[in-house]
Enzyme design. Structure first.
Site, PDB file in Angstrom:
ATOM      1  N   THR A 197      18.787  -9.367  20.389  1.00 27.11           N
ATOM      2  CA  THR A 197      18.786  -7.942  20.060  1.00 27.11           C
ATOM      3  C   THR A 197      17.810  -7.123  20.889  1.00 27.11           C
ATOM      4  O   THR A 197      18.123  -6.014  21.311  1.00 27.11           O
ATOM      5  CB  THR A 197      18.445  -7.780  18.557  1.00 27.11           C
ATOM      6  OG1 THR A 197      19.464  -8.448  17.815  1.00 27.11           O
ATOM      7  CG2 THR A 197      18.394  -6.330  18.146  1.00 27.11           C
ATOM      8  N   ASP A 237      23.579 -14.195  22.923  1.00 29.62           N
ATOM      9  CA  ASP A 237      23.196 -14.010  21.527  1.00 29.62           C
ATOM     10  C   ASP A 237      22.696 -15.389  21.089  1.00 29.62           C
ATOM     11  O   ASP A 237      23.333 -16.404  21.390  1.00 29.62           O
ATOM     12  CB  ASP A 237      24.439 -13.605  20.723  1.00 29.62           C
ATOM     13  CG  ASP A 237      24.119 -13.277  19.281  1.00 29.62           C
ATOM     14  OD1 ASP A 237      24.362 -12.140  18.870  1.00 29.62           O
ATOM     15  OD2 ASP A 237      23.634 -14.175  18.554  1.00 29.62           O
ATOM     16  N   THR A 252      16.772 -13.421  17.293  1.00 29.03           N
ATOM     17  CA  THR A 252      16.023 -13.908  16.133  1.00 29.03           C
ATOM     18  C   THR A 252      16.755 -15.031  15.388  1.00 29.03           C
ATOM     19  O   THR A 252      16.118 -15.846  14.725  1.00 29.03           O
ATOM     20  CB  THR A 252      15.740 -12.762  15.132  1.00 29.03           C
ATOM     21  OG1 THR A 252      16.979 -12.190  14.720  1.00 29.03           O
ATOM     22  CG2 THR A 252      14.849 -11.711  15.747  1.00 29.03           C
ATOM     23  N   ASP A 253      18.091 -15.045  15.496  1.00 27.11           N
ATOM     24  CA  ASP A 253      18.847 -15.963  14.630  1.00 27.11           C
ATOM     25  C   ASP A 253      18.437 -17.425  14.790  1.00 27.11           C
ATOM     26  O   ASP A 253      18.343 -18.156  13.807  1.00 27.11           O
ATOM     27  CB  ASP A 253      20.359 -15.818  14.884  1.00 27.11           C
ATOM     28  CG  ASP A 253      20.896 -14.511  14.308  1.00 27.11           C
ATOM     29  OD1 ASP A 253      20.233 -13.931  13.431  1.00 27.11           O
ATOM     30  OD2 ASP A 253      21.978 -14.074  14.748  1.00 27.11           O
ATOM     31  N   GLN A 292      14.654 -28.239   0.431  1.00 25.79           N
ATOM     32  CA  GLN A 292      15.249 -26.899   0.437  1.00 25.79           C
ATOM     33  C   GLN A 292      14.190 -25.839   0.146  1.00 25.79           C
ATOM     34  O   GLN A 292      14.418 -24.655   0.368  1.00 25.79           O
ATOM     35  CB  GLN A 292      16.370 -26.815  -0.603  1.00 25.79           C
ATOM     36  CG  GLN A 292      17.550 -27.672  -0.238  1.00 25.79           C
ATOM     37  CD  GLN A 292      18.634 -27.699  -1.297  1.00 25.79           C
ATOM     38  OE1 GLN A 292      18.684 -26.843  -2.187  1.00 25.79           O
ATOM     39  NE2 GLN A 292      19.510 -28.674  -1.205  1.00 25.79           N
TER      40      GLN A 292
HETATM   41  N1  ASP Z   1      22.354 -12.233  16.753  1.00 24.68           N
HETATM   42  C1  ASP Z   1      21.116 -11.853  17.386  1.00 24.68           C
HETATM   43  C2  ASP Z   1      20.571 -13.053  18.124  1.00 24.68           C
HETATM   44  O1  ASP Z   1      20.053 -13.943  17.523  1.00 24.68           O
HETATM   45  C3  ASP Z   1      20.154 -11.365  16.358  1.00 24.68           C
HETATM   46  C4  ASP Z   1      18.817 -10.952  16.884  1.00 24.68           C
HETATM   47  O2  ASP Z   1      18.472 -11.069  18.031  1.00 24.68           O
HETATM   48  O3  ASP Z   1      18.030 -10.461  16.077  1.00 24.68           O
HETATM   49  O4  ASP Z   1      20.687 -13.136  19.312  1.00 24.68           O
END
Ligand code: ASP
Length: 322
Positions: A13, A58, A90-91, A272
């Site tokens: 992102t 991504d 972030t993912d 978990q």
């Molecule tokens: N889908 C994006 C990624 O992980 C989400 C992000 O960057 O926050 O590349």
């Protein structure tokens, strides 16, 4: 003298643009955007250069091979730069941070992963602080490991987890204190270790080992997983309840775990729960796992357990050693 920092943009992102299909990375965009930002040219900033992965990804699309590509770039530029900032989606950032923490051996320079929930081009975004602070942390050189900076916390990479899909405080390391708290100043934790080196910096290439994560749930029918657990996978991270407990105990899972072990598969038990530790054998419901040779992951995150299984098998260790 100014420090040299290499920015590695992998996609994600922070550097994305708006397209008809939603946010997506575009080759060359981030470099020209950063070159136009006054803050990036400020006197207190280190000297920086930016390299992009090709194609940009991504992070949901990343695989072990992309972790190797990032490691390869760091290796190629290791001597010329004082620190590295990996701009990442972030993912799966916590997985990449965990993987690099194992594969970058004898690291003694900062490797800081960061990203954002809102792209830099948007007027209101969290990318600007994440980027600038990550660069400053890399330039200060107080950490000598793979760390993740996000919205006011510097976290140990292989302890970090993404715990918010939309909030700006998206990461935490529930089982380990932050390496630094960032407010008006950067407050480093006094416990930050000195670099531990057993030789020259090297990057262990990771292999596409067949690994699976199975999350236990009430009523799980282990027999449905028998074939993949005992034949298809080389490593299984089982996310059990609480301190490592599973339903049904011995009857259902014991023969499967035994068969898996005989076939050279390693079964690692994570919790978990985000806090606390697995303790196999505390309850009857985890005793069978211990007996059958499952490995206790104690307080590791699932992300770190997965990365470590990739790493250990990639090093060539057999299942018993792993
Ligand atoms: N889908 C994006 C990624 O992980 C989400 C992000 O960057 O926050 O590349």
């Amino acid at each position: 003298m100014k420090k040299n920092i290499l920015l590695i943009y992998t996609g994600g992102t922070i550097g994305m643009v708006r397209t008809e299909a939603g946010y997506a990375p575009r080759a060359g965009y981030l470099k020209s955007y950063l070159e136009s930002l006054p803050a990036m040219q400020a006197a207190e900033m280190p000297h920086w250069e930016l390299l992009e992965l090709s194609p940009l990804l991504d992070s949901s699309n990343m695989t072990v091979l992309d972790w190797n590509r990032i490691g390869g770039i760091i290796k190629e530029h290791y001597d010329r730069f004082d620190g590295f900032v990996v701009l990442h989606g972030t993912d799966t950032m916590a997985y990449t941070a965990s993987a690099l923490s194992f594969s970058l051996e004898n690291l003694d320079k900062p490797v800081i992963l960061t990203g954002s929930q809102i792209p830099l081009f948007e007027v209101r975004n969290d990318g600007m602080d994440n980027l600038l602070t990550a660069i400053m942390i890399a330039a200060e050189g107080k950490v000598h490991e793979v760390a993740l900076y996000f919205s006011d916390k510097l976290l140990r990479g292989n302890r970090s987890v993404k715990l918010n899909a939309t909030g700006l405080y998206a990461f935490s390391s529930p089982n380990y204190p932050p390496l630094a708290d960032i407010g008006t100043t950067i407050q480093y934790n006094e416990m930050i270790p000195a670099p531990v080196r057993h030789g020259d910096f090297r990057v262990q290439e990771l292999k596409k080992i067949p690994i699976g994560i199975i999350k236990v749930f009430p009523g799980i029918q282990f027999e449905l997983f028998e074939e993949i657990m005992s034949e298809s996978l080389k490593g299984i991270v089982l996310e059990a309840f609480g301190a490592g407990n599973i339903p049904g105990s011995a009857d259902a899972i014991l023969p499967i775990v035994r068969k898996a072990r005989e076939n050279g598969t390693v079964l690692v038990i994570c919790s978990q729960c985000l806090k606390g530790s697995v303790s196999l054998g505390t309850y009857e419901t985890s005793a069978a796992l211990k007996e059958a040779g499952a490995v206790c992951a104690y307080d590791m995150t699932t992300e770190a357990a997965v990365a470590k299984v990739y790493y250990l098998f990639s090093c060539g260790y057999d299942a018993d050693t792993v």
